[in-house]
Design an enzyme around this catalytic site. Structure first.
Site, PDB file in Angstrom:
ATOM      1  N   CYS A   1       0.806  -1.228   0.000  1.00  0.00           N
ATOM      2  CA  CYS A   1       0.000   0.000   0.000  1.00  0.00           C
ATOM      3  C   CYS A   1       0.835   1.273   0.000  1.00  0.00           C
ATOM      4  CB  CYS A   1      -0.911   0.016   1.214  1.00  0.00           C
ATOM      5  SG  CYS A   1      -1.705  -1.559   1.517  1.00  0.00           S
TER       6      CYS A   1
ATOM      7  N   HIS B   1      -8.252   1.861  -3.978  1.00  0.00           N
ATOM      8  CA  HIS B   1      -6.873   1.663  -3.544  1.00  0.00           C
ATOM      9  C   HIS B   1      -6.119   0.692  -4.449  1.00  0.00           C
ATOM     10  CE1 HIS B   1      -3.424   1.405  -1.071  1.00  0.00           C
ATOM     11  NE2 HIS B   1      -3.802   0.453  -0.255  1.00  0.00           N
TER      12      HIS B   1
END
Ligand SMILES: [Zn+2]
Lengths: 395, 170
Positions: free
Chosen positions: A87, A341
């Site tokens: 991430c 995301h």
């Protein structure tokens, strides 16, 4: 004066379920970056940092960086690498780029991230995520997709600090409404009311649909260069990378550093390092991009980043502090909740928003913003990455 | 213009009866692929173990071939507690990774202050949805998981495997 690294500008693709290969997304991101910095040519870029997690599996592209360089017409001479911190991929890339630029190894680096998350059969995405945790230990326990883990974090925070679902909904309402003004967001132009947020279908108790960011396909690219080169590429005000911090404490649950899941001392530590390097304190931060993969994440992050006292994150977000007229507008481009995301792309997307804020050209502009902070957590909260920007360099 | 040669195949022909480790949800446990195979041999005997450093006394989890505190290679196998308390838990009714039956229940476990490992994420099995509560006591369960082949010269050897989870103490 010592060389200083700046973020010149950048671009993002439309995030969402994209009918595209990962190389299409890298090309789109580079195009968006070039639209933002019209003077930039492929031959200006001497370094390329390619941030992706899924490419190795979903696109069968293990040595990804040369492939991306070829597709972008970039022929790097200083650095050409793939970087994977899940991430935090492209925010990690920005840390590396700062070091390379300030040491004189590189002049102009493109940090680009992209993910092709959605596959022809839907099960494959969840299955791949078993390899983003500690596969042989936690993943073999069934830990694949993040919602169950963060649901436990939320239950713990509610139990220990009295945080409520209403307070969590303040985060999703703020971030969806920011995102409704941003055409690149997965859920643009959706707005959200408290009522909708609180009556949404359950995903993993206590999370409803709007408490969770979706996975998305997408890409982003930013240009990090020396201040001197930035002046040749653009007339905009310079945005300096003032300080950075990255802290990893564990790969699996047995190494969790907190007293409970509701305490994230590893974020606190990463932030301390970044504040020290940037020579600022939490109250200097005018605008922030925190990793809102879930509403509870943003609540815990504002605590550990020092924007409020530990345990008061729920009251802080509910007070309106994160709103555009609040004391520290946060995730002003819509954050992960509204954008979705694509792991390796999120950090550069966040950083571009802060670049725009400090150059005075953001859609949801924070008046007079001078210092900005971005944060990512990686995976099931195994690592934290913090980057602080400013309109002035560290003297 | 080139002619189009047609074929009617759906899926991946190479996968016919083939084992692909990167698609496996379980670890490679056998000595040919894992220096910590002892962990799984111990599991088979009902023991939940890990490595402790003989130099500095640190107990690591998961087990390893060096001590992550002092980097010594002088390690010994020690038993861990097999009972823990549920601190909090989560029940998944949809969207669990392929291969995990529903409901998929995961709990944050506390092994007590005398345990060298304080917390662990544990899957709870043999438990219906709604049955588990905070503060419940759970205990270790060991079960067989699918075997896999390995090529040893021209032969194919089959490696049997086990894994562990936890169940509610009634
Ligand atoms: Zn040791």
């Amino acid at each position: 004066m010592a060389r200083k690294a700046v973020i010149v500008g950048g671009g993002v693709t439309k995030f969402g379920v994209r009918e595209a290969t990962i190389f299409d997304l890298f090309q789109e991101a580079a195009k968006a970056c070039s639209d933002d910095i019209p003077a930039l040519k492929p031959s200006d870029v001497d370094g390329l940092i390619v941030c992706t997690t899924m490419a190795g599996r979903h696109s069968s592209a293990l040595n990804t960086a040369p492939l991306v360089a070829h597709r972008l017409g970039i022929k790097p001479t200083s650095i050409c690498i793939r970087l994977d911190t899940l991430c935090a991929g492209s925010n990690s890339g920005i840390i590396v780029a700062k070091g390379l630029v300030e040491s004189g190894i590189a002049e102009v680096i493109m940090v680009t991230g992209a993910e092709k998350v959605y596959m022809p059969q839907r099960w494959e995405t969840n299955y791949t995520q078993l390899a983003t945790n500690d596969h042989d230990w936690d993943s073999a326990m069934g830990l694949g997709v993040p919602p169950p883990f963060f649901a436990m974090i939320a239950k713990m925070h509610m139990k220990r600090y009295g945080t409520t679902k209403e307070q969590m909904a303040h985060v999703s309402v703020a971030n969806y409404n920011y995102g409704s003004t941003n055409p690149k967001a997965h859920f643009h132009p959706k707005t959200l009311t408290m009522e909708e947020a609180l009556s949404a279908r359950l995903i993993a108790a206590p999370f409803g649909l709007y408490d969770c960011c979706p996975l998305s396909d997408g890409g982003s690219a930013v240009i990090i260069s020396s201040a001197e080169r930035a002046r040749e590429l653009s007339d905009r005000p310079l945005v300096y990378i003032r300080g950075t911090g990255q802290h990893a404490t564990h790969s699996m649950s047995a190494g969790w550093p907190g007293e409970t899941l509701a305490e994230w001392p590893h974020l606190k530590r990463a932030a301390e390092v970044a504040y020290k390097n940037a020579r600022v304190s939490p109250r200097d931060i005018d605008v922030a991009q925190t990793h809102d993969c879930f509403t509870i994440s943003e609540i815990i992050e504002v605590e550990e980043l020092g924007f409020c006292k530990k345990g008061e994150g729920g009251a802080y977000v509910a007070s309106g502090a994160i709103n555009i007229d609040g004391e520290r507008p946060t995730n002003t481009d819509g954050g992960l909740l509204s954008h979705g995301h694509p792991f390796g792309a999120s950090g550069a997307r966040q950083s571009l928003e802060l670049c725009k804020q400090l150059q005075g050209r953001a859609i949801n502009q924070v008046k007079g913003a001078k210092i900005a902070l971005t944060h990512n957590l990686s995976g099931t909260c195994a690592q934290h990455t913090v980057v602080i920007y400013g309109t002035e360099p560290v003297k | 213009m080139a002619d189009l040669q047609t074929a009617k195949i759906v899926g991946t022909p190479a996968l016919e009866g083939t084992y692909i480790a990167e698609m496996d949800i379980w670890p490679l446990e056998c000595p040919e692929f894992n220096r910590n195979y002892q962990f799984y041999d111990n599991l088979r005997e009902g023991r939940f173990t890990t490595t402790r450093c003989k130099k500095c006394g640190h107990t690591a989890f998961p087990p390893g071939v060096i001590c992550p505190r002092c980097w010594s290679e002088e390690l010994e196998w020690v038993d861990l507690p097999q009972r823990a308390k549920v601190v909090t838990f989560t029940e998944t009714q949809a969207g669990a990774p392929l291969g995990f039956p529903l409901p998929l229940i995961m709990a944050w476990l506390n092994f007590g202050k005398d345990s060298p490992i304080k917390h662990l994420l544990g899957r709870i099995i043999n438990c219906a949805e709604g049955e588990l509560k905070d503060d419940d006591e759970v205990r270790l369960v060991v079960f067989e998981v699918p075997s896999h082949p390995i090529e040893v010269k021209r032969e194919t050897k089959v490696c049997d495997r086990v894994f562990y989870a936890f169940e509610r103490v009634k």
